[in-house]
Write a protein that holds these residues in place. Structure first.
Motif, PDB file in Angstrom:
ATOM      1  N   HIS A 294      13.761   4.586   1.442  1.00 35.02           N
ATOM      2  CA  HIS A 294      12.871   5.442   0.662  1.00 35.02           C
ATOM      3  C   HIS A 294      12.316   4.690  -0.538  1.00 35.02           C
ATOM      4  N   PHE A 295      11.030   4.883  -0.767  1.00 29.55           N
ATOM      5  CA  PHE A 295      10.273   4.129  -1.779  1.00 29.55           C
ATOM      6  C   PHE A 295      10.979   4.154  -3.141  1.00 29.55           C
ATOM      7  N   GLY A 296      10.994   2.983  -3.786  1.00 29.40           N
ATOM      8  CA  GLY A 296      11.575   2.880  -5.117  1.00 29.40           C
ATOM      9  C   GLY A 296      13.087   2.947  -5.139  1.00 29.40           C
ATOM     10  N   GLU A 404       8.271  -2.963  -5.573  1.00 31.33           N
ATOM     11  CA  GLU A 404       7.504  -2.074  -4.696  1.00 31.33           C
ATOM     12  C   GLU A 404       6.009  -2.356  -4.843  1.00 31.33           C
ATOM     13  N   PRO A 405       5.210  -2.182  -3.774  1.00 36.77           N
ATOM     14  CA  PRO A 405       5.597  -1.580  -2.486  1.00 36.77           C
ATOM     15  C   PRO A 405       6.153  -2.585  -1.472  1.00 36.77           C
ATOM     16  N   ARG A 407       9.021  -4.021  -1.229  1.00 34.99           N
ATOM     17  CA  ARG A 407      10.374  -3.693  -0.771  1.00 34.99           C
ATOM     18  C   ARG A 407      10.329  -2.621   0.304  1.00 34.99           C
ATOM     19  N   TRP A 408       9.551  -1.574   0.063  1.00 35.24           N
ATOM     20  CA  TRP A 408       9.441  -0.473   1.032  1.00 35.24           C
ATOM     21  C   TRP A 408       8.824  -0.965   2.338  1.00 35.24           C
ATOM     22  N   LEU A 409       7.774  -1.743   2.243  1.00 36.51           N
ATOM     23  CA  LEU A 409       7.109  -2.257   3.442  1.00 36.51           C
ATOM     24  C   LEU A 409       8.038  -3.179   4.229  1.00 36.51           C
TER      25      LEU A 409
END
Length: 444
Positions: A294-296, A404-405, A407-409
């Motif tokens: 999950h983002f962040g 981010e982004p 890390r999320w990607l």
């Protein structure tokens, strides 16, 4: 998953002590246990935002294993062959140490050392099984054995078993019982355990909470998957979710087909990890990865539930064990975050200049590893010479995750690619090059 326990009182106000520990999961509680064992006069305070064992310590798959996130060849390449062997031996011994403490302290957690059976269900998986055994043997660990199809099936009656691997270095446990029992033991020894007490910031000599500040010359960060919630630590450890399901107690006729007569823990050689055990009360507890990051590095109770992942786990159970039916009945379903560092390497350490200590990054193998971490932290804090303080993970610093982004990607792309690699191998029977690339990127 039973009801949560009644909370112990929160921190009553600012206090001073010798060692402040942030987090009452396995890492924090094992550290408190061994500190109080080595020096009963120490004033130790443990701070927990919820209750002891709220995180992964109380809701994991119940594998007290000798597994390390980094492979022996990877460790040997970075630290030398002797260091890699010493580390693995220490982990093997850790499984027995957990059992010893449970017996000595009267902690009832269904501890049973039946080992792990890892089955191979495709030619590609069988090749990885053979490579695993060869790798262990090259470092002198001959007890990790390659199993024929018949021998593997005798331990685990799954479908399409071509062979497998057996290691004796694993015990099945009831994790919530272990962590809550350990909390009761350390509290009875005089360790001050404050629940419902979130730590809002860490700094040298202090852990700050809404109820006051705990001051100590040594402050231990033992927050694992929840580390990202601490200010300044957002990129230190990524919380990756793992989810589980459990059946109702199964009849003896079902267990005759499934096996696990010695309560072996089990998995197979797919890339997207699955894991399971036969519980002491006759349930099949089964889990796996696949839930999104999950983002962040966000963490939320809502993320513990993923209908899509739960459905996939049920389907996988049905395909492994036809006796359960195509969609087995599930009595419990739960999940939670585990801690993953950027290089997938666990670490433990103490910065003597600041008094800040830490342990974590277990990548889902923390039940046993946290015990070794607790013993090592105790020796480091008390400046006791031991073999443990020379192990190669001591003082290791993982580089931070990307902002981010990215890390999320990156994390979610890797999860999707891993699942795709398994699908490709199931369809073609050939090893996935994509999976090998992911493995190299994470440093395994």
């Amino acid at each position: 998953m039973g009801p949560p326990p009644a909370l112990r009182p929160p921190l009553p106000g600012s206090v001073s002590c010798d060692v402040a520990i942030v987090g009452a999961g396995f890492t924090g509680l094992w550290t408190a246990y061994y500190l109080s064992s080595l020096d009963p006069s120490l004033r130790v305070v443990v701070l927990e935002s919820a209750y002891a064992g709220f995180g992964a310590s109380g809701r994991n798959g119940g594998w007290c294993s000798a597994l390390l996130p980094s492979s022996l060849p990877s460790l040997a390449q970075r630290h030398g062959r002797a260091a890699a062997i010493s580390f693995q031996r220490s982990m093997n011994e850790t499984v027995d140490e957990v059992g010893r403490v449970c017996l000595a302290e009267g902690i009832s957690c269904d501890f049973h050392k039946g080992g792990t059976v890892s089955v191979a269900r495709s030619p590609a998986q069988l090749s990885r099984a053979a490579s695993t055994v060869s790798s262990y043997a090259s470092f002198g660990f001959d007890e990790v054995a390659l199993l024929s199809s018949a021998a593997a099936s005798a331990r685990l009656g799954a479908t399409s078993v071509l062979g497998g691997v057996f290691t004796p270095h694993c015990a099945a446990i009831q994790p919530a019982s272990l962590v809550r029992g350990l909390a009761s033991v350390v509290a009875a020894r005089g360790v001050a355990l404050y629940e419902g007490t979130p730590v809002t910031s860490l700094r040298p000599g202090a852990a700050v909470t809404p109820f006051g500040t705990v001051r100590a010359p040594v402050v231990v960060r033992a927050t694992e998957g929840y580390t990202a919630e601490l200010p300044g630590h957002r990129r230190a450890v990524a919380p990756i979710y793992s989810l589980m399901v459990a059946t109702a107690p199964l009849p003896a006729s079902a267990w005759e087909e499934i096996g696990l007569a010695d309560r072996e823990t089990f998995t197979d050689f797919r890339h997207l990890i699955i894991y399971g055990q036969r519980t002491a009360d006759g349930r099949l507890a089964f889990g796996g990865r696949g839930a999104p990051y999950h983002f962040g590095s966000s963490i939320s109770p809502s993320f513990d539930q993923s209908p899509g992942v739960f459905a996939a786990l049920r389907q996988t159970l049905g395909s492994l064990f036809p006796v359960l039916g195509p969609l087995p009945e599930i009595s419990h379903a739960w999940g939670g975050p585990l801690g993953v560092t950027r290089d997938w390497t666990a670490s433990v350490g103490l910065d003597r200049a600041t008094g800040l200590a830490w342990a974590g990054g277990y990548v889902g193998d923390g039940v046993g590893t946290s015990n070794l971490a607790g013993r090592t932290l105790a020796d480091l804090i008390l400046e006791m010479p031991s073999e443990l303080v020379s192990l190669p993970w001591v003082g290791h610093r993982s580089r931070p995750w990307e902002p981010e982004p990215l890390r999320w990607l990156g994390i979610n792309a890797a999860l999707r690619a891993t699942a795709s690699a398994d699908a490709t191998e199931a369809r073609t029977g050939r090893a996935s090059r994509r999976a090998d690339l992911i493995h190299r990127l994470v440093g395994g």
